[in-house]
Design an enzyme around this catalytic site. Structure first.
Site, short mmCIF file in Angstrom:
data_model
loop_
_atom_site.label_atom_id
_atom_site.label_comp_id
_atom_site.label_asym_id
_atom_site.label_seq_id
_atom_site.Cartn_x
_atom_site.Cartn_y
_atom_site.Cartn_z
N HIS A 45 26.68 -106.15 -0.30
CA HIS A 45 26.20 -104.83 0.08
C HIS A 45 25.75 -104.02 -1.13
O HIS A 45 25.17 -102.95 -0.99
CB HIS A 45 27.29 -104.07 0.84
CG HIS A 45 27.74 -104.79 2.08
ND1 HIS A 45 28.87 -105.57 2.12
CD2 HIS A 45 27.18 -104.89 3.30
CE1 HIS A 45 29.00 -106.09 3.31
NE2 HIS A 45 27.98 -105.70 4.04
N CYS A 60 29.06 -112.11 2.49
CA CYS A 60 28.39 -111.97 3.77
C CYS A 60 26.98 -112.53 3.64
O CYS A 60 26.61 -113.07 2.59
CB CYS A 60 28.38 -110.50 4.20
SG CYS A 60 28.32 -110.24 5.98
N CYS A 102 34.42 -110.32 8.46
CA CYS A 102 34.25 -109.35 7.37
C CYS A 102 34.92 -108.03 7.69
O CYS A 102 35.27 -107.76 8.83
CB CYS A 102 32.77 -109.14 7.04
SG CYS A 102 31.70 -108.80 8.44
N LYS A 105 35.52 -100.87 8.96
CA LYS A 105 35.09 -100.38 10.27
C LYS A 105 35.73 -99.04 10.61
O LYS A 105 36.89 -98.79 10.28
CB LYS A 105 35.47 -101.39 11.35
CG LYS A 105 34.80 -102.75 11.20
CD LYS A 105 33.34 -102.69 11.54
CE LYS A 105 32.73 -104.08 11.48
NZ LYS A 105 31.35 -104.10 11.92
N ARG A 154 21.67 -98.88 6.92
CA ARG A 154 21.57 -100.02 7.85
C ARG A 154 21.69 -99.54 9.29
O ARG A 154 22.64 -98.87 9.67
CB ARG A 154 22.64 -101.06 7.57
CG ARG A 154 22.61 -102.22 8.57
CD ARG A 154 23.39 -103.43 8.09
NE ARG A 154 23.65 -104.38 9.15
CZ ARG A 154 22.74 -105.18 9.72
NH1 ARG A 154 21.48 -105.13 9.33
NH2 ARG A 154 23.08 -106.02 10.66
#
EC number: 2.1.1.14
Length: 754
Positions: A694, A726, A643, A117, A515
């Protein structure tokens, strides 16, 4: 001294997500590199012109990224992991995509770099990798090329660079341990080269983002700023740029630097404007971040005017967005379905540019009538019946400590759950979603547009759920999911079924790479008018004898991934959501669902940036989760998923969630995250993600086994689950089947090896 406007950055993806579509077409081999590059050029030109027309005086250049701006900086510096390098040492756009995704149309696939993040936002960046003795050189000239583009179009511009100290702070050491700060002297020559090139082009100001200056940094890192900026000074004017928090605690460090200006976030920080003016060098420009770049709410411009007007004429002053407008949707004007009253409360990126222009004009002229007119809907909103719900406020006030306590401790619950489910060692499951195929998306779109009636829509969704159950049983998974075919997004779906939220048609913001998400907006008190997930969970469970998990998004994640209200605290919003979802847990349990997953991937991202502010946030964040879950009986197993997290500094709070099972994203970090759970002697069950969803790469059985064995060195095997990192929403079915088959095989091998 005339006041100017600028933004720190602008959304990249395009009003209709043109960049996303071009990226994915290129990755799939359906379009050329030249076509992709052309889309980027068109978007940049359009966005510069839109900002200019909206009243922005200095346009940002360098805020555009093909995947993520931190990754762009890595390429600028020649920081390419060996596994992603071209044989001839060159760097191209496919190099960038291989680092971010693990593969690209050219070059060999390799493990993608870690993603995490961006500070406390829902944007993600690709973590730079550093090794001892590493060399840096200017290899990626995207910034300079885009500066040339903007200058050729006749724009007044302000290039944007991620600062060298913050860049190092955001990275991780790979291989032999060493202090990555020692690399600062090696990357500074590249920055010097770039600044020299900008100076040659006649650039006056460069925005250099040093977000690390809002953090509680170790002294060695604070001390690094002065020699670094001594080396960078003199070629262009440097606007030292900070955001997401205030700078006052580090102001002594800042004012000693040879910069010419400072940008401060006056929305999320607690800086006092008068104190900043008093302490900054008299010849420094102050860029005031007065318009919130992270929300969708119209600003009270009369309030902003009062906040900054005292400085007019006393120092050079710019007005700006608090941070990059990357975190805001692009244009409110295309939202044709929003209620007129609600729409009057909002401002998206282009409207925020207009707010800056109104504020600039008022500050330059002293005329405030336009500000008062703009701010009128904000006053009206405070009294709107759409905002307040007396029943919700009464229920919130009645919460007691008992509402956040499970009936018995984990040890007692675990026995009841083992007796109920009789799962094997190394139980296998997935995180919730399965591939959102063209058929599924088309089904939802046709229903949304009115081209499909409710009965046919439900029949179609039921068929996709049935197929998901069949696929999982064929694969041999132990705990199943219904696949979430009915859900467009893990937050938007719940917001659509809760009172107090509204939705946009085109309110897309970038999350990572291609995304995009369309966050709901919290406009009022939140309640649940009817069950949300029960029908489809119950249907899925009727198709199999294996347990099917109920799937909920947790209250903190719904809060963090929505645009929240600004008239109540985040704690209030989270607990309102928790009470609504508490009723959903009770209804799922009553419908025979024995395992309920409450996803909280955003728990850590919501942390304040300063540790001194953490305790209060974690206290109410944990309480919200427990209010949500505590209604469950002992024999009902509560899972949670997280995550992109660093857990070691919040392990007390992770344990305090009291989830029976936690699944976490660990494959990109090579199970490194489990160190936190081992050191803390985490008492409950845990599912470390064994492959990176991913990336389209399919992990081998041997790879997964090796990761699980590594996990078992840290966590007792009897408490380990086996799952992907995920949800599988963004993957295709062929790679999903292959990866899950290998995952199940690895689990079976470990059972037989006992």
């Amino acid at each position: 001294m005339t006041i100017l406007t600028h933004t720190l950055g602008f959304p990249r993806v395009g009003l209709r997500r043109e960049l996303k579509k071009a990226q994915e077409s290129y990755w799939a081999g359906n379009s050329t590199r030249e076509a992709l590059l052309a889309v980027g050029r068109e978007l940049r030109a359009r966005h510069w012109e839109q900002q200019k027309q909206a009243g922005i005086d200095l346009l940002p250049v360098g805020d555009f990224a093909w995947y993520d701006h931190v990754l762009t900086t890595s390429l600028l510096l020649g920081n390419v992991p060996a596994r992603h390098q071209n044989n001839d040492g060159s760097v191209d756009i496919d190099t960038l995509f291989r680092i971010g995704r693990g593969r690209a149309p050219t070059g060999e696939p390799a493990a993608a770099a870690e993603m995490t993040k961006w500070f406390n936002t829902n944007y993600h960046y690709i973590v730079p990798e550093f090794s001892k003795g590493q060399q840096f050189r200017l290899t990626w000239t995207q910034l300079l090329e885009e500066v040339d583009e903007a200058l050729a179009l006749g724009h007044k511009i302000k290039p944007v660079l991620l600062g060298p100290v913050t860049y190092l702070w955001l990275g991780k050491v790979k291989g032999e341990p060493f202090d990555r700060l020692t690399l600062l002297k090696d990357i500074l020559p590249v920055y010097q080269h770039v600044l020299a090139e900008l100076a040659k082009r006649g650039i006056e100001w460069v925005q250099i983002d040093e977000l690390a200056l809002v953090l509680e940094l170790p002294q060695a890192w604070l001390d690094a700023f002065k020699p670094a900026y001594d080396a960078l000074a003199g070629q262009v004017k440097l606007l030292l740029t900070t955001y997401f928090e205030g700078v006052t605690p580090n102001l002594d460090t800042i004012i000693a630097l040879p910069a010419q200006g400072l940008h401060v976030d006056l929305i999320h920080g607690k800086d006092d404007v008068a104190e900043l003016h008093q302490r900054l060098p008299v010849d420094w420009l102050l860029s005031a971040g007065l318009i919130n770049g992270r929300n969708v709410w119209r600003a009270d411009l009369t309030e902003k005017y009062a906040q900054i007007n005292a400085l007019v004429g006393k120092r050079a002053l710019w007005v700006a967005s608090s941070c990059s407008l990357l975190h805001s949707p692009i244009d409110l004007s295309v939202e044709t379905r929003l209620d007129t009253e609600v729409k009057s409360w909002f401002a998206f990126a282009l409207q925020k540019c207009g707010e800056l222009a109104l504020l600039r004009d008022a500050l330059n002229s002293g005329e405030t009538a336009a500000l008062e007119e703009w701010s009128a809907p904000i006053q009206a909103r405070r009294h709107s019946r759409r905002v307040h719900n007396a029943a919700v406020e009464k229920r919130l006030a009645a919460i007691t400590a008992q509402d956040s306590q499970r009936e018995n401790p984990y040890e007692v619950r675990a026995e009841a759950q083992r007796a109920r489910f009789k799962l094997p060692a190394w139980p296998t499951t997935t995180i919730g979603s399965f591939p959102q195929t063209t058929e599924i998306r088309g089904l939802r779109l046709d229903f949304k547009k009115g081209n499909l009636d409710a009965n046919n829509y439900r029949t179609g969704i039921a068929e996709h759920i049935k197929q998901a159950i069949i696929e999982q049983e064929r694969l041999g998974l132990d705990v199943l999911v219904h696949g979430e075919a009915e859900r467009n997004d893990m937050v938007e779906y719940f917001g659509e079924h809760l009172d107090g939220f509204v939705f946009t048609q085109n309110g897309w913001v970038q999350s990572y790479g291609s995304r995009c998400v369309k966050p709901p907006v919290v406009i009022g008190d939140i309640s649940r008018p009817a069950p949300i997930t029960v029908e489809w969970a119950k249907y899925a469970q009727s198709l199999t004898d294996k347990p099917v998990k109920g799937m909920l998004t947790g209250p903190v994640t719904i809060l963090c991934w929505s645009f929240p209200r600004e008239d109540v605290t985040r704690e209030t919003i989270a607990k309102q959501i928790a009470l609504a979802l508490r009723d959903e847990v009770a209804d799922l349990e009553a419908a025979g669902i024995g395992i309920i997953q409450i996803d909280e991937p955003a728990l850590r991202e919501g942390l304040p940036l300063r540790r001194s502010d953490w305790d209060a946030y974690l206290e109410w964040g944990v309480e919200a989760f427990r209010i949500n879950a505590a209604v469950a009986k002992d024999e009902t197993q509560i899972h949670t998923h997280m995550c992109y997290c660093e857990f070691n500094d919040i392990m007390d709070s992770i344990v305090a969630l009291d989830a029976d099972v936690i699944t976490i994203e660990t494959s990109r970090s090579d199970m490194e995250l489990l160190e936190s759970f081992e050191a803390f002697d985490y008492p409950n069950e845990i599912g470390p993600g064994v492959y990176d969803i991913h990336s389209p790469n399919v992990p081998s059985v041997e790879w997964i086994e090796a990761l699980l064995k590594k996990a078992a060195q840290r966590i007792p095997a009897q408490r380990l689950w086996v799952n992907p990192d995920c949800g599988l929403k963004t993957r295709g079915w062929p790679e999903t089947r292959a990866a899950l088959a290998n995952m199940v095989k690895a689990a079976h091998n470990l059972r037989q090896a006992k």
